[in-house]
Design a protein around this motif. Structure first.
Motif, PDB file in Angstrom:
ATOM      1  N   VAL A  47       0.828  -1.196   0.000  1.00 30.33           N
ATOM      2  CA  VAL A  47       0.000   0.000   0.000  1.00 30.33           C
ATOM      3  C   VAL A  47       0.866   1.251   0.000  1.00 30.33           C
ATOM      4  O   VAL A  47       0.627   2.202  -0.759  1.00 30.33           O
ATOM      5  CB  VAL A  47      -0.955  -0.006   1.215  1.00 30.33           C
ATOM      6  N   LEU A  48       1.888   1.259   0.855  1.00 28.21           N
ATOM      7  CA  LEU A  48       2.795   2.413   0.903  1.00 28.21           C
ATOM      8  C   LEU A  48       3.424   2.655  -0.464  1.00 28.21           C
ATOM      9  O   LEU A  48       3.462   3.800  -0.945  1.00 28.21           O
ATOM     10  CB  LEU A  48       3.871   2.162   1.963  1.00 28.21           C
ATOM     11  N   ASN A  49       3.907   1.603  -1.086  1.00 22.81           N
ATOM     12  CA  ASN A  49       4.582   1.761  -2.373  1.00 22.81           C
ATOM     13  C   ASN A  49       3.622   2.257  -3.447  1.00 22.81           C
ATOM     14  O   ASN A  49       3.994   3.072  -4.295  1.00 22.81           O
ATOM     15  CB  ASN A  49       5.204   0.429  -2.793  1.00 22.81           C
ATOM     16  N   ALA A  50       2.365   1.770  -3.412  1.00 19.69           N
ATOM     17  CA  ALA A  50       1.376   2.229  -4.383  1.00 19.69           C
ATOM     18  C   ALA A  50       1.095   3.712  -4.227  1.00 19.69           C
ATOM     19  O   ALA A  50       1.017   4.459  -5.213  1.00 19.69           O
ATOM     20  CB  ALA A  50       0.082   1.423  -4.227  1.00 19.69           C
ATOM     21  N   ILE A  51       0.943   4.159  -2.995  1.00 18.60           N
ATOM     22  CA  ILE A  51       0.658   5.572  -2.733  1.00 18.60           C
ATOM     23  C   ILE A  51       1.862   6.448  -3.043  1.00 18.60           C
ATOM     24  O   ILE A  51       1.744   7.510  -3.643  1.00 18.60           O
ATOM     25  CB  ILE A  51       0.228   5.768  -1.265  1.00 18.60           C
ATOM     26  N   PHE A  52       3.017   5.953  -2.672  1.00 15.05           N
ATOM     27  CA  PHE A  52       4.215   6.787  -2.719  1.00 15.05           C
ATOM     28  C   PHE A  52       4.853   6.857  -4.105  1.00 15.05           C
ATOM     29  O   PHE A  52       5.244   7.938  -4.556  1.00 15.05           O
ATOM     30  CB  PHE A  52       5.239   6.264  -1.709  1.00 15.05           C
ATOM     31  N   GLY A  53       4.957   5.719  -4.795  1.00 15.69           N
ATOM     32  CA  GLY A  53       5.744   5.768  -6.018  1.00 15.69           C
ATOM     33  C   GLY A  53       5.351   4.820  -7.120  1.00 15.69           C
ATOM     34  O   GLY A  53       6.176   4.455  -7.960  1.00 15.69           O
ATOM     35  N   SER A  54       4.081   4.412  -7.176  1.00 14.48           N
ATOM     36  CA  SER A  54       3.644   3.488  -8.219  1.00 14.48           C
ATOM     37  C   SER A  54       2.467   4.088  -8.969  1.00 14.48           C
ATOM     38  O   SER A  54       1.369   4.206  -8.427  1.00 14.48           O
ATOM     39  CB  SER A  54       3.256   2.137  -7.605  1.00 14.48           C
ATOM     40  N   GLY A  55       2.674   4.460 -10.191  1.00 15.06           N
ATOM     41  CA  GLY A  55       1.599   5.002 -11.000  1.00 15.06           C
ATOM     42  C   GLY A  55       1.644   6.520 -11.105  1.00 15.06           C
ATOM     43  O   GLY A  55       2.378   7.209 -10.393  1.00 15.06           O
ATOM     44  N   MET A  56       0.828   7.046 -12.015  1.00 17.98           N
ATOM     45  CA  MET A  56       0.852   8.479 -12.318  1.00 17.98           C
ATOM     46  C   MET A  56       0.196   9.335 -11.243  1.00 17.98           C
ATOM     47  O   MET A  56       0.391  10.551 -11.222  1.00 17.98           O
ATOM     48  CB  MET A  56       0.177   8.718 -13.674  1.00 17.98           C
ATOM     49  N   SER A  57      -0.586   8.708 -10.354  1.00 24.07           N
ATOM     50  CA  SER A  57      -1.182   9.477  -9.269  1.00 24.07           C
ATOM     51  C   SER A  57      -0.348   9.429  -7.997  1.00 24.07           C
ATOM     52  O   SER A  57      -0.721  10.027  -6.991  1.00 24.07           O
ATOM     53  CB  SER A  57      -2.589   8.951  -8.965  1.00 24.07           C
ATOM     54  N   SER A  58       0.766   8.720  -8.033  1.00 26.66           N
ATOM     55  CA  SER A  58       1.589   8.566  -6.827  1.00 26.66           C
ATOM     56  C   SER A  58       2.224   9.897  -6.425  1.00 26.66           C
ATOM     57  O   SER A  58       2.353  10.825  -7.225  1.00 26.66           O
ATOM     58  CB  SER A  58       2.682   7.529  -7.057  1.00 26.66           C
ATOM     59  N   ARG A  59       2.618   9.968  -5.184  1.00 30.39           N
ATOM     60  CA  ARG A  59       3.192  11.207  -4.672  1.00 30.39           C
ATOM     61  C   ARG A  59       4.490  11.591  -5.391  1.00 30.39           C
ATOM     62  O   ARG A  59       4.703  12.765  -5.705  1.00 30.39           O
ATOM     63  CB  ARG A  59       3.451  11.077  -3.171  1.00 30.39           C
ATOM     64  N   LEU A  60       5.352  10.610  -5.635  1.00 25.69           N
ATOM     65  CA  LEU A  60       6.598  10.936  -6.321  1.00 25.69           C
ATOM     66  C   LEU A  60       6.341  11.456  -7.723  1.00 25.69           C
ATOM     67  O   LEU A  60       6.950  12.442  -8.159  1.00 25.69           O
ATOM     68  CB  LEU A  60       7.515   9.709  -6.376  1.00 25.69           C
ATOM     69  N   PHE A  61       5.465  10.789  -8.455  1.00 19.46           N
ATOM     70  CA  PHE A  61       5.179  11.212  -9.823  1.00 19.46           C
ATOM     71  C   PHE A  61       4.595  12.620  -9.834  1.00 19.46           C
ATOM     72  O   PHE A  61       5.008  13.478 -10.630  1.00 19.46           O
ATOM     73  CB  PHE A  61       4.214  10.229 -10.483  1.00 19.46           C
ATOM     74  N   GLN A  62       3.658  12.851  -8.945  1.00 20.08           N
ATOM     75  CA  GLN A  62       3.001  14.154  -8.919  1.00 20.08           C
ATOM     76  C   GLN A  62       3.954  15.271  -8.501  1.00 20.08           C
ATOM     77  O   GLN A  62       3.958  16.357  -9.087  1.00 20.08           O
ATOM     78  CB  GLN A  62       1.793  14.112  -7.976  1.00 20.08           C
ATOM     79  N   GLU A  63       4.792  15.009  -7.506  1.00 18.06           N
ATOM     80  CA  GLU A  63       5.664  16.069  -6.988  1.00 18.06           C
ATOM     81  C   GLU A  63       6.887  16.282  -7.870  1.00 18.06           C
ATOM     82  O   GLU A  63       7.214  17.415  -8.239  1.00 18.06           O
ATOM     83  CB  GLU A  63       6.116  15.733  -5.560  1.00 18.06           C
ATOM     84  N   VAL A  64       7.572  15.202  -8.218  1.00 18.58           N
ATOM     85  CA  VAL A  64       8.842  15.326  -8.937  1.00 18.58           C
ATOM     86  C   VAL A  64       8.624  15.621 -10.413  1.00 18.58           C
ATOM     87  O   VAL A  64       9.322  16.466 -10.993  1.00 18.58           O
ATOM     88  CB  VAL A  64       9.685  14.045  -8.757  1.00 18.58           C
ATOM     89  N   ARG A  65       7.666  14.973 -11.039  1.00 17.20           N
ATOM     90  CA  ARG A  65       7.455  15.172 -12.474  1.00 17.20           C
ATOM     91  C   ARG A  65       6.398  16.229 -12.777  1.00 17.20           C
ATOM     92  O   ARG A  65       6.659  17.196 -13.496  1.00 17.20           O
ATOM     93  CB  ARG A  65       7.057  13.852 -13.128  1.00 17.20           C
ATOM     94  N   GLU A  66       5.194  16.057 -12.239  1.00 16.97           N
ATOM     95  CA  GLU A  66       4.092  16.915 -12.642  1.00 16.97           C
ATOM     96  C   GLU A  66       4.235  18.347 -12.125  1.00 16.97           C
ATOM     97  O   GLU A  66       4.015  19.304 -12.871  1.00 16.97           O
ATOM     98  CB  GLU A  66       2.769  16.318 -12.163  1.00 16.97           C
ATOM     99  N   ARG A  67       4.579  18.500 -10.854  1.00 13.50           N
ATOM    100  CA  ARG A  67       4.642  19.845 -10.279  1.00 13.50           C
ATOM    101  C   ARG A  67       5.957  20.551 -10.578  1.00 13.50           C
ATOM    102  O   ARG A  67       5.992  21.743 -10.826  1.00 13.50           O
ATOM    103  CB  ARG A  67       4.421  19.785  -8.768  1.00 13.50           C
ATOM    104  N   ARG A  68       7.055  19.786 -10.529  1.00 16.16           N
ATOM    105  CA  ARG A  68       8.374  20.429 -10.637  1.00 16.16           C
ATOM    106  C   ARG A  68       9.072  20.186 -11.969  1.00 16.16           C
ATOM    107  O   ARG A  68      10.045  20.866 -12.278  1.00 16.16           O
ATOM    108  CB  ARG A  68       9.281  19.961  -9.494  1.00 16.16           C
ATOM    109  N   GLY A  69       8.626  19.184 -12.725  1.00 18.63           N
ATOM    110  CA  GLY A  69       9.236  18.918 -14.029  1.00 18.63           C
ATOM    111  C   GLY A  69      10.691  18.513 -13.955  1.00 18.63           C
ATOM    112  O   GLY A  69      11.466  18.797 -14.867  1.00 18.63           O
ATOM    113  N   LEU A  70      11.081  17.814 -12.896  1.00 20.59           N
ATOM    114  CA  LEU A  70      12.493  17.479 -12.685  1.00 20.59           C
ATOM    115  C   LEU A  70      12.895  16.141 -13.299  1.00 20.59           C
ATOM    116  O   LEU A  70      14.084  15.849 -13.403  1.00 20.59           O
ATOM    117  CB  LEU A  70      12.806  17.453 -11.185  1.00 20.59           C
TER     118      LEU A  70
END
Length: 460
Positions: free
Chosen positions: A294-317
């Motif tokens: 569950v943690l991995n799904a929320i944190f870093g698996s898929g386009m809605s995950s926190r990592l995807f949203q913060e690192v890619r979508e919001r910051r474009g890094l």
């Protein structure tokens, strides 16, 4: 089926219905060979695997009375396709190509599997050919040298892939001198040093009746499978009536780990830096594995995950960013990956760490929990449409877990995970020693500050 089903090594026969009305049967033959099948309603094909619980972690340095076996497991995986007394390498290939089947093998850190996927009518052929390969490979000296070159090319291909290089260094950094930290395929040095005698000894020591697990999923009749398997193994010279006991499963106790380098940098003149940041994770039998999913799904698996949203979508890094959590019998990892521009590498390292720290401090929302459960359930159900996945599930259940979980049981365990469970696990991960690996156009000076900040957080 209600709950997980235990798979005791001493229980000769077991049968039960799993989710979707598939029929799972398990037999421990007198010789110690274990056979598991999952008959899936409506299936017209089957996937079969011949497994041994021997992987790269089981290779040994030179010792009293035996040569070094580093690289032997992967070497052997290649050689079993090169011919037996009754079949040439071409004969083996033609057997499957002539019926439109697939056949291959994989070497992992804790097991090796030789597998094939065929139509239901061709399953007896697959049993016969795989049994012949497994028991009677010649390991011809000439083929040995030919395959040495093939494996060196395979390693060279992986060495040209910066993501592969980063992954290998990451395991070594997090797990240190633990055997799981070694490369699965060996290194060019160990492959060049390997001898046929060492690989032959490795073969004879680990490919015995008590080591063999056969799993089949799809269109399979268990009784017919047993008859075909016993006939094929007997024809190969195995004494199927000679009493044997299956080898014990590995210990599930977490091993003591001594971390490797805190910061590893491999300089490469490429456009991106491949970054991995992570910590030791959970063993495969840890009761918190559902919470980790569950943690991995929320944190870093898929386009809605926190990592995807913060690192890619919001910051474009980064274009690619995700987390992962492999688990083994006595060790595991939790890692975060991102590929980014060299000048952004330090920022991304700190951001990966801070996002995990934020999860540990503030937890997750009910919406995230629900979404994770839906994601995990849907992905699992879709994967089980493939007999390959079902065959592999049987193998992992028998070799590693000692229990079988069907889809309903897996989803039940996921549904029991609470927000507090996820936050507590994240806090545990944050407290563990971090390792940072970077492959690309960067150097230690550019990353040392970020690595020190991450390390300081884990110690605090």
């Amino acid at each position: 089926m209600n709950g997980a089903v235990d798979l005791p090594l001493g229980l000769a026969e077991l049968s039960f219905r799993a989710a979707g009305e598939s029929l799972v049967r398990r037999s421990v033959l007198p010789s110690g060979v274990r056979v598991l099948s999952e008959q899936v309603p409506g299936a017209r094909s089957a996937t079969i695997g011949f497994w041994v619980a021997v992987g790269s972690r089981d290779e040994q340095p030179t010792g009293a009375g035996h040569p070094a076996t580093y690289g032997s497991t992967h070497f052997l995986e290649h050689l079993l396709f090169k011919g037996t007394a009754g079949r040439s390498a071409l004969d083996i290939a033609v057997s499957f190509d002539a019926v439109g089947g697939e056949h291959n093998a994989l070497t992992a850190k804790e097991h090796t599997c030789y597998y094939a996927k065929v139509q239901d009518r061709d399953l007896p052929m697959a049993v016969e050919v795989l049994a012949d390969m497994f028991t009677s490979s010649l390991l011809d000296a000439g083929e040995f040298e030919t395959e040495r070159g093939v494996i060196l090319e395979e390693l060279a291909m992986a060495g040209d892939d910066p993501a592969d290089v980063a992954g290998e260094r990451f395991f070594s950094a997090v797990l240190g001198e633990h055997p799981l930290g070694r490369p699965i395929g060996g290194t060019p040095e160990t492959i060049r040093a390997a001898t046929r005698d060492a690989v032959w000894e490795h073969y004879r020591a680990n490919y015995r009746p008590q080591d063999l697990v056969v799993t089949v999923a799809g269109a399979v009749d268990h009784d017919e499978l047993i008859r075909a398997l016993e006939r094929a193994l007997s024809d190969a010279g195995w004494r199927m009536d000679e009493p044997g006991t299956p080898v014990e499963r590995r210990t599930a106790e977490p091993a003591p780990l001594e971390r490797g380098p805190e910061l590893t940098v491999v300089e490469r003149p490429i456009e991106q830096v491949n970054l991995l940041v992570g910590v030791p994770g959970l063993v495969a039998s840890d009761e918190r594995r559902p919470a980790m999913s569950v943690l991995n799904a929320i944190f870093g698996s898929g386009m809605s995950s926190r990592l995807f949203q913060e690192v890619r979508e919001r910051r474009g890094l980064a274009y690619s960013v995700y987390s992962f959590a492999p688990a083994y019998s006595d060790a595991g990892l939790f890692g975060m990956y991102a590929g980014c521009a060299p000048q952004k590498a330090g920022t991304v390292v700190e951001l990966l760490r801070s996002e995990l720290e934020r999860l540990a401090e503030h937890g997750v929302t009910p919406e995230e929990l629900a979404r994770a459960a839906g994601q995990l359930g849907g992905a699992s159900a879709l994967a089980l449409e493939d007999s390959d996945t079902r065959m592999s599930r049987l193998g992992r259940a028998e070799l590693t877990l000692g229990e079988f979980q069907d889809l309903d049981e897996a989803l039940r365990r996921i549904a029991l995970v609470t927000a507090d469970d996820v936050r507590a696990l994240a806090a545990d991960l944050v407290s563990r020693p971090y390792s940072v690996v970077a492959v690309g156009a960067t150097d230690e000076a550019a990353l040392s500050g970020a690595a020190e900040a991450v390390s300081a957080t884990s110690v605090a």
